[in-house]
Write a protein that holds these residues in place. Structure first.
Motif, short mmCIF file in Angstrom:
data_model
loop_
_atom_site.label_atom_id
_atom_site.label_comp_id
_atom_site.label_asym_id
_atom_site.label_seq_id
_atom_site.Cartn_x
_atom_site.Cartn_y
_atom_site.Cartn_z
N PRO A 272 33.43 25.78 46.83
CA PRO A 272 34.04 27.04 46.38
C PRO A 272 33.20 28.23 46.80
CG PRO A 272 32.87 26.03 44.57
CD PRO A 272 32.78 25.06 45.72
N LYS B 219 31.69 29.61 39.40
CA LYS B 219 32.51 29.84 38.21
C LYS B 219 33.32 31.11 38.43
CE LYS B 219 29.39 27.61 34.88
NZ LYS B 219 28.60 27.82 33.66
N GLU C 145 35.68 29.22 39.82
CA GLU C 145 36.20 28.28 40.81
C GLU C 145 35.42 26.97 40.76
OE1 GLU C 145 36.66 29.84 44.71
OE2 GLU C 145 37.44 31.76 44.02
N ARG C 146 36.00 25.95 41.35
CA ARG C 146 35.34 24.65 41.39
C ARG C 146 35.59 24.01 42.75
NH1 ARG C 146 39.39 21.44 37.18
NH2 ARG C 146 41.32 21.85 38.32
N ASN D 80 35.13 27.34 51.03
CA ASN D 80 36.58 27.34 51.18
C ASN D 80 37.03 26.85 52.56
OD1 ASN D 80 37.70 28.02 48.64
ND2 ASN D 80 37.00 30.13 48.92
N CYS E 73 39.46 25.96 47.52
CA CYS E 73 38.90 24.68 47.07
C CYS E 73 39.30 24.37 45.63
CB CYS E 73 37.38 24.70 47.16
SG CYS E 73 36.76 24.71 48.85
N SER E 74 39.43 25.38 44.81
CA SER E 74 39.70 25.15 43.40
C SER E 74 41.17 24.80 43.14
CB SER E 74 39.32 26.38 42.57
OG SER E 74 40.07 27.51 42.98
#
Length: 257
Positions: free
Chosen positions: A30, A34, A36-37, A225, A250-251
């Protein structure tokens, strides 16, 4: 060595314990930890992203061979053929892209390109960095993007107010890394420049130091990403340069699939 080619690394251990799981792994980092993960996969796809759209990334991968060298058998190396900025090839000595044996050494190599999970930004040997940075700055100026004083640890920085922003990051010159097998890693603004404060962003590449033997070390910022699959059986890497062009990140991995 957790994700390396070594027999004790996770990909080989999992495949040995569960033969139906291919000796492959894939991951997506990501842009921020945070909120995102990221995600990592062991074995083959499908890799479903994007909610209801069910975008299978395994069908969109571009492949390029992985190389190995005797002193770093566990590491992942790529073969770069050229680098360009805004479709203009840079006048870089091609010997920097090849891993060659040191004089009077049978197992020690210099040059070439390797992946890194420890370097935040891609490192370039000074001659390669200077050519890339000079061309990138000239291309920025031609777009009306204004250079500003350097902000440590970066050497080439620009005014954020003078550049347009989009879903792909700042609208800056495109950097293309051309690999073998006609594979091109296209680096857009989200991965080529980093915002260091409210007014300034900088070219997110740095020079190697005297202890680094590789010409190019690909850092984690340039991997954010993007999507990578390492196929250890076939010694190749599949990749998507950025998921942002697919309107996902990615998340957005669909765990419910």
């Amino acid at each position: 060595t957790g994700l390396s080619r070594a027999p004790i690394a996770l990909p080989s251990q999992i495949s040995a314990k569960i033969p139906t799981v291919a000796r492959k792994f894939a991951y997506c980092l990501p842009s921020v930890p945070k909120p995102e993960r990221g995600v990592i996969f062991f074995g083959d796809g499908p890799y479903i992203f994007g909610g209801a759209s069910k975008l299978d990334l395994s069908k969109l991968l571009t492949y390029t061979p992985l190389k190995t060298y005797s002193r770093q058998k566990d590491a992942y190396f790529l073969t770069v053929q050229s680098i360009s900025v805004d479709n203009v090839a840079l006048p870089i000595d091609p010997t920097y892209f090849s891993a060659t044996k040191k004089r009077n050494k049978t197992t020690s190599f210099v040059g070439g390109t390797r992946f890194s999970s420890g370097n935040p930004y891609t490192l370039l040997t000074p001659p390669v960095y200077d050519i890339l940075a000079s061309r990138f700055e000239k291309a920025c100026i031609s777009r009306g993007i204004k250079p500003v004083p350097a902000v440590s640890p970066f050497e080439h920085c620009f005014s954020s107010a003078s550049a347009r922003a989009s879903k792909l990051g700042f609208d800056v010159p495109i950097i293309d890394i051309v690999l073998i097998k006609k594979a091109t890693w296209r680096i857009v603004g989200a991965n080529s420049v980093v915002k260091v404060n409210k007014k300034v962003f900088c070219l997110a590449f740095q020079k190697t130091d005297q202890y680094e033997g590789r010409s190019i070390v690909i850092g984690t910022f340039q991997q954010q990403n993007a999507f990578f699959q390492f196929d250890l059986e076939r010694a190749r890497m599949g990749f998507i340069p950025t998921l942002l062009t697919l309107n996902t990140t990615c998340s957005a991995f669909n765990f419910a699939y």
